[in-house]
Design a protein around this motif. Structure first.
Motif, PDB file in Angstrom:
ATOM      1  N   GLU A 258       0.946  -1.166   0.059  1.00 54.85           N
ATOM      2  CA  GLU A 258       0.027   0.104  -0.032  1.00 54.85           C
ATOM      3  C   GLU A 258       0.938   1.257   0.032  1.00 54.85           C
ATOM      4  O   GLU A 258       1.722   1.254   0.846  1.00 54.85           O
ATOM      5  CB  GLU A 258      -1.052   0.122   1.154  1.00 54.85           C
TER       6      GLU A 258
ATOM      7  N   THR B  30      -0.754   6.944  -4.374  1.00 52.05           N
ATOM      8  CA  THR B  30      -1.060   6.570  -5.618  1.00 52.05           C
ATOM      9  C   THR B  30      -0.101   7.438  -6.455  1.00 52.05           C
ATOM     10  O   THR B  30      -0.039   8.538  -6.411  1.00 52.05           O
ATOM     11  CB  THR B  30      -2.563   6.967  -6.031  1.00 52.05           C
TER      12      THR B  30
ATOM     13  N   TYR C 296      -0.485   7.727  -9.771  1.00 51.79           N
ATOM     14  CA  TYR C 296      -1.220   7.871 -11.171  1.00 51.79           C
ATOM     15  C   TYR C 296      -2.331   8.997 -10.972  1.00 51.79           C
ATOM     16  O   TYR C 296      -3.158   9.312  -9.921  1.00 51.79           O
ATOM     17  CB  TYR C 296      -2.116   6.757 -11.312  1.00 51.79           C
TER      18      TYR C 296
ATOM     19  N   ARG D   4      -7.738   7.133 -13.596  1.00 50.20           N
ATOM     20  CA  ARG D   4      -7.725   5.564 -13.857  1.00 50.20           C
ATOM     21  C   ARG D   4      -7.189   4.867 -15.407  1.00 50.20           C
ATOM     22  O   ARG D   4      -6.626   4.015 -15.385  1.00 50.20           O
ATOM     23  CB  ARG D   4      -9.093   5.000 -13.619  1.00 50.20           C
TER      24      ARG D   4
ATOM     25  N   TRP E  80      -3.758   3.501 -14.738  1.00 55.07           N
ATOM     26  CA  TRP E  80      -3.357   2.250 -14.266  1.00 55.07           C
ATOM     27  C   TRP E  80      -2.886   1.132 -15.128  1.00 55.07           C
ATOM     28  O   TRP E  80      -3.616   0.910 -16.284  1.00 55.07           O
ATOM     29  CB  TRP E  80      -4.708   1.686 -13.759  1.00 55.07           C
TER      30      TRP E  80
ATOM     31  N   ASN F  13      -8.391  -0.915  -5.737  1.00 56.65           N
ATOM     32  CA  ASN F  13      -7.928   0.394  -6.048  1.00 56.65           C
ATOM     33  C   ASN F  13      -8.825   1.324  -6.615  1.00 56.65           C
ATOM     34  O   ASN F  13      -9.163   2.547  -6.112  1.00 56.65           O
ATOM     35  CB  ASN F  13      -6.927   0.513  -7.363  1.00 56.65           C
TER      36      ASN F  13
ATOM     37  N   ASP G 210      -9.924   4.878  -4.911  1.00 55.00           N
ATOM     38  CA  ASP G 210      -9.994   5.937  -5.639  1.00 55.00           C
ATOM     39  C   ASP G 210     -11.242   6.846  -5.580  1.00 55.00           C
ATOM     40  O   ASP G 210     -11.528   8.046  -5.521  1.00 55.00           O
ATOM     41  CB  ASP G 210      -9.471   5.550  -7.090  1.00 55.00           C
TER      42      ASP G 210
ATOM     43  N   TRP H 179      -2.704   3.725  -3.342  1.00 52.50           N
ATOM     44  CA  TRP H 179      -2.460   3.011  -4.144  1.00 52.50           C
ATOM     45  C   TRP H 179      -2.264   1.423  -3.772  1.00 52.50           C
ATOM     46  O   TRP H 179      -1.267   1.290  -2.991  1.00 52.50           O
ATOM     47  CB  TRP H 179      -1.549   3.062  -5.534  1.00 52.50           C
ATOM     48  N   TYR H 180      -2.855   0.389  -4.410  1.00 53.59           N
ATOM     49  CA  TYR H 180      -2.355  -0.903  -4.003  1.00 53.59           C
ATOM     50  C   TYR H 180      -1.742  -1.705  -5.081  1.00 53.59           C
ATOM     51  O   TYR H 180      -1.955  -1.656  -6.389  1.00 53.59           O
ATOM     52  CB  TYR H 180      -3.644  -1.748  -3.519  1.00 53.59           C
ATOM     53  N   GLU H 181      -0.827  -2.619  -4.764  1.00 50.20           N
ATOM     54  CA  GLU H 181      -0.278  -3.318  -6.035  1.00 50.20           C
ATOM     55  C   GLU H 181       0.504  -4.638  -5.378  1.00 50.20           C
ATOM     56  O   GLU H 181       0.689  -4.732  -3.958  1.00 50.20           O
ATOM     57  CB  GLU H 181       0.727  -2.646  -6.839  1.00 50.20           C
TER      58      GLU H 181
END
Length: 608
Positions: A431, A434, A436, A439, A442, A459, A463, A470-472
């Motif tokens: 986490e 973000t 970006y 969207r 993304w 996400n 948002d 932002w999650y990844e």
């Protein structure tokens, strides 16, 4: 010869299958006609054949790619070493175009000492796998190098930034001329140091290894390279799938007055909603009638709650088969107190299942080491997992870490034991603020579809609430190898399971606030608080043992006969139909474990 230093290209856009012009998926490789090696009337053969990873021509490609890569990015301090790409990026496969005369080849093979390769009129290698399809293949290492360079250096993953001849027809002539001039250089033997690679070349998409281990698979494999997926495997891999639970899995189910333990015998759809046929667990003398559950909220994964103590203290630390059940049901150990022999049977049976495992759908012809076997899936305790999907890993601290299985390998051991190795890429859930603006920026990560869709959902929730989060999933270790004790259990989607674990109202409240937690943080791990020894079972029937009726049948779903999926309430009226096992489909079911950090819930009492 000097040692070669291997390095891995972590990211890949390679595809084993692509969608053709007719909107039909087709293999991204030479056509069936091109693979036909049948000689013509004159004995001439003109065909393509796959080049195995350890073939001299494949090794030569990887050495050349390694030399070009380090020549361009390594710097002078790394110029005294030879490099080799450990494996081609996932999804890319070398094929060889050969032409020869079969009659001449047979004659020359009979001549002692003559090498058959001398009669080949043509032996050209091509690299298939580019997302544009089979007609867009690479003809040489130099041809592929600009694309490999883009894979390893472009953080955005935008194909428009690639200068190869396929992605950018004009190409990058300067880079092309550089790589054509470069070739691996033979150097004097020097000891391989243990030092790590310098920071300047250890870019986010590349891993340089200090010593030369066996080749490894660097990225998620969207389709099995060695074999196709089964129908049931595909079903379970679909994002936004119809089912949370799988046939053969151990679950908690709502028994109106309390919660009990049972195994899912089969699953189906009614009005496009999932339903499950459940067989409750019990002692061997009080098998219970099956139950049908049409509401998934009335079911919980086994690992959602911890197993409670038995109502008879004397049998708490015994295994299911150690208990003198005849004495128990006669009331000889209850000391005049009220006991529940059915509940006790289900508790001890669940602990046996939790500490057992079995594998299924063996992959015949897989490239395996001595004594090894590869499988498509396994029953790991209470749960059923497949190659191609993520499993939760045990790690220090509270980090959420998964391994995306690319291989399931078993090596036989003493009776009732074996060594199981999970091979795949390890990812950590991250986490962060973000990066970006909207969207449309993304990226779509190279992950299994279920993980991609779940990540997008989380996400979007953040948002919509303007959390600025932002999650990844961030790659920690490509081509990692883990054992049974490292795996906590299946990974579940947030949107499907968390409303059940947290309650729909609480889940929606959190969504409105822009918060979504991973379902795994609300679950235990396999074999938590379970002292039963790890056991390799022959199949799922062997695992469930006497805790279920002897004729219980666990459906193979789409991989088995359709009649096995019929529910009793949609068949002609008759006595309750027996549930029986199919021997061939139960030889491969997993091991069941228990919980450490979850809640304990049984008989209507929540235990913290």
């Amino acid at each position: 010869m000097a040692p070669y230093w291997p390095f891995t290209i972590v990211r890949s856009d390679g595809q084993f299958d692509v969608v053709g012009r007719s909107n039909i998926k087709e293999p991204n490789q030479p056509t069936a006609a091109q693979l036909n090696d049948t000689p013509d009337a004159n004995g001439n053969v003109d065909c393509y054949r796959k080049i195995e990873p350890d073939d001299a021509k494949a090794v030569d490609w990887r050495r050349k790619l390694g030399g070009m890569y380090m020549h361009l990015l390594g710097g002078k301090e790394w110029a005294d070493r030879n490099y080799i790409l450990s494996e081609l990026p996932e999804g890319y496969v070398l094929w060889e175009h050969v032409k020869y005369n079969a009659k001449k080849l047979a004659e020359d093979k009979r001549e002692k000492g003559k090498h058959a390769a001398g009669v080949f009129e043509r032996q050209d290698a091509y690299l298939y796998g580019h997302p544009h399809g089979r007609k867009k293949r690479f003809r040489s290492p130099a041809d592929f190098f600009p694309h490999m360079l883009w894979l390893s250096t472009d953080e955005q993953g935008d194909p428009r930034n690639c200068s190869c001849k396929i992605c950018s027809p004009d190409g990058d002539e300067e880079v092309e001329e550089l790589v054509k001039a470069e070739a691996p250089v033979k150097r004097e033997n020097k000891p391989v140091p243990v030092a790590a690679a310098p920071q300047r070349i250890a870019q986010p998409q590349v891993q340089v290894q200090a010593q030369a281990p066996a080749p490894s698979k660097p990225t998620f494999q969207p389709a099995l390279a060695t074999t196709s997926k089964t129908h049931e495997q595909r079903l379970d891999s679909e994002p936004n799938g119809k089912y949370i639970y799988r046939p053969g899995e151990l679950v908690w189910f709502n028994n109106v007055a309390n919660w009990r333990l049972g195994v899912i015998s089969k699953r189906g759809l009614r009005n496009n909603k999932p339903r499950y046929l459940l067989q409750p667990l019990s002692n061997p003398f009080h098998h219970q009638p099956y139950q049908i559950k049409d509401d998934e909220s009335a079911i919980r994964p086994w690992l959602a709650w911890s197993v409670p103590n038995t109502t008879i203290p004397q049998i708490q630390n015994l295994t299911y088969d150690q208990v003198p059940w005849e004495q128990i049901v006669r009331g000889e150990l209850d000391n005049g107190q009220s006991r529940d022999y059915i509940v006790d049977g289900s508790i001890l049976a669940a602990k046996v299942i939790d500490s057992s495992y079995s594998l299924f759908d063996r992959i015949e012809g897989a490239l395996a080491g001595p004594g090894e076997a590869h499988y498509k899936g396994m029953f790991l305790g209470a749960e059923k997992v497949w190659v191609g999907e993520p499993v939760r890993l045990r790690v220090p601290g509270s980090d959420l870490v998964v391994l995306i299985i690319s291989k399931l390998i078993e090596r036989a051991g003493p009776p009732n034991t074996s060594v199981v190795t999970f091979v795949g890429d390890v990812y950590k859930f991250v986490e962060m603020p973000t990066p970006y603006k909207n969207r449309s920026e993304w990226p779509t990560p190279a992950l299994p579809p279920r993980m991609v869709v779940d990540l997008r959902f989380r996400n979007e929730v953040a948002d919509t609430a303007k959390k600025g989060i932002w999650y990844e999933w961030r790659l920690l270790e490509p081509a990692a190898r883990r054992g049974l004790s490292d795996v906590k259990g299946r990974w579940y989607e947030t949107r499907s399971l968390l409303p059940i674990l947290r309650g729909e109202s609480e889940f929606q409240k959190e969504v409105r606030s822009g918060i979504t937690s991973d379902a795994g943080t609300w679950m235990n791990g396999r074999r938590d608080k379970n002292n039963n020894p790890e056991q390799r079972k022959r199949n799922r029937k062997d695992t469930l043992g006497r805790a279920v009726p002897p004729d219980l049948k666990v459906s193979r779903g789409l991989d088995g006969p359709a009649v096995d999926d019929a529910f009793p309430d949609v068949q002609p009226v008759q006595a309750a139909p027996p549930l029986s096992f199919v021997e061939s489909d139960i030889d491969q079911f997993m091991d069941l474990d228990q919980a450490t950090s979850g809640h304990e819930f049984y008989g209507g009492n929540l235990q913290h």
